[in-house]
Design an enzyme around this catalytic site. Structure first.
Site, short mmCIF file in Angstrom:
data_model
loop_
_atom_site.label_atom_id
_atom_site.label_comp_id
_atom_site.label_asym_id
_atom_site.label_seq_id
_atom_site.Cartn_x
_atom_site.Cartn_y
_atom_site.Cartn_z
N LYS A 47 42.02 -30.06 -20.22
CA LYS A 47 41.78 -31.45 -19.81
C LYS A 47 42.85 -32.00 -18.88
CE LYS A 47 38.02 -32.97 -22.04
NZ LYS A 47 36.91 -33.71 -21.39
N SER B 222 38.75 -23.13 -24.23
CA SER B 222 39.12 -24.36 -23.53
C SER B 222 40.28 -25.13 -24.15
CB SER B 222 37.90 -25.28 -23.43
OG SER B 222 37.42 -25.60 -24.72
#
Length: 397
Positions: free
Chosen positions: A49, A300
């Site tokens: 992110k 992720s």
């Protein structure tokens, strides 16, 4: 507008803050395919992110920066925005669902952000952020439905092709869709032959349902321990990009996600959160028709809540046949437990817990239920033990 030039520009900007994370081969997870792991769980802040939030903030005007920043997040976007704001000396407020892991909330505060906890889910936190943004005029950094944010995430696609130019397929987690939108756009622009697949948790399959249904849909609820992808309504921009550039989407259960977390930890020495492990779960449980291919699983994030880690490991052990529970109906007399344990021991199982119940009103007065928890190698060994017990005359409930 999202362009390949914008993604390349994001890669240039991110050189000063984001790591080019390793792409590692994972032979223990391979099966019929050669599996590689793109380790964004080892990224700064523990998640991909940072890429999108930092690039977005770098492109703000001075007026937008002066108004201060507001964002909403289940945790990982919050940390990325907080770090980027700190580096740019911009005041930052993050709305987070009150169920977000404490570790993510505290990490966000440590990067200097003010945190506003909002009751219920990410979508409720988003509604609160929009309300504050309208009242106070702050600049909103959307976690996924923004071209600059998507471009930042797309830099992962550039890195994957640089690290493995002949990749056959890339499997990517989906929450709101920003990550896979950027990755698929970059990869399909440079190598149209490489397949891009998306994965969602079955309990929060908003994008899966939307793409399969051909229209943007909103879930009534999002139920999964993979909090990073628990999104009830995906983005408008991301829906269009995914519909155009992603080859297929599948879902995985929470049990399958737990098994993937355990496999990553045990076989690859990598810690992944639920959202990060869905790509590996899809590969492990053959959610896509791939045989003999080079597959990249994008891990992720690694910001798992340590308070649920033990439960996740236990569920992963059960899912992979490494821990099993048997309930045996017995006549309550000496030697019965010995007979059961000898069979389990002879076949290589390890008894770790025993519970003797003679109070159930549904059984004979001279009977009991014997509940045994055991460690095993795999499901085949569990079935072998069950078969041997039945052959010896024991009744499994």
């Amino acid at each position: 507008m999202l362009t390949l030039d914008k993604i390349y520009h994001a890669a240039f900007v991110l050189k000063e803050v984001a790591r080019k994370t390793d792409l590692i081969v994972a032979p223990a997870l391979s099966g019929e395919n050669t599996v590689y792991l793109k380790t964004e769980n080892l990224q700064v802040t523990g998640s991909f992110k940072l890429r999108g939030s930092y690039y977005k903030i770098s492109q703000l005007t001075e007026e937008e920066k002066e108004r201060g920043i507001i964002a909403c997040s289940a945790g990982n976007h919050a940390q990325g925005v907080a770090l980027a704001s700190q580096k740019s000396n911009i005041p930052c407020l993050i709305c987070m669902p009150d169920g977000a892991p404490i570790s993510k909330v505290e990490a966000t505060k440590q990067y200097g952000a003010e945190v506003c906890l909002v009751k219920d889910t990410y979508d409720d936190a988003y509604a609160k952020a929009i309300e504050i943004q309208k009242e106070e005029g702050k600049t909103l950094i959307h976690p996924f439905d923004d071209d600059d944010v998507i471009a930042g995430q797309g830099t992962i696609g550039l890195e994957i092709l640089d690290q493995l130019a002949d990749a056959d397929a890339v499997i990517v987690p989906i929450g709101g869709g920003g990550l896979i939108s950027g990755v698929s756009f970059a990869i399909k622009s440079l190598n149209p032959n490489c397949k891009v697949y998306g994965v969602q948790a079955a309990g929060a399959a908003s994008m899966y349902n939307s793409v399969k249904g051909g229209e943007l849909l909103t879930l009534d609820s999002a139920n999964t321990f993979a909090d990073g992808i628990a999104v009830k309504r995906p983005g408008d921009k991301t829906f269009e990009l995914i519909s155009t550039y992603v080859d297929d989407i599948a879902t995985v259960s929470d049990d399958e996600i737990a098994a993937a977390i355990l496999a990553l930890m045990e076989k690859q020495k990598l810690v992944s959160e639920g959202a990060g492990a869905v790509s590996v779960a899809a590969a492990m449980f053959n959610k896509f028709d791939l045989h003999g291919k080079k597959i990249v699983c994008l891990v992720s994030g690694g910001n798992i809540d340590v308070n649920i880690l033990n439960r996740v490991i236990t569920r992963g052990l059960i899912m992979s046949g490494r821990r099993s529970t048997l309930t045996v109906a017995l006549v309550d007399k000496p030697g019965q437990l010995l007979g059961v344990s000898e069979i389990i021991s002879h076949l290589g199982g390890n008894v770790i817990a025993v519970h003797h119940d003679s109070s159930d009103p549904n059984m004979d007065i001279n009977s009991c239920f014997l509940r045994i928890v055991m460690e095993t190698r795999d499901e085949a060994q569990v079935q072998q033990i069950k078969t041997e017990l039945i052959s010896a005359g024991f009744h499994l409930v």
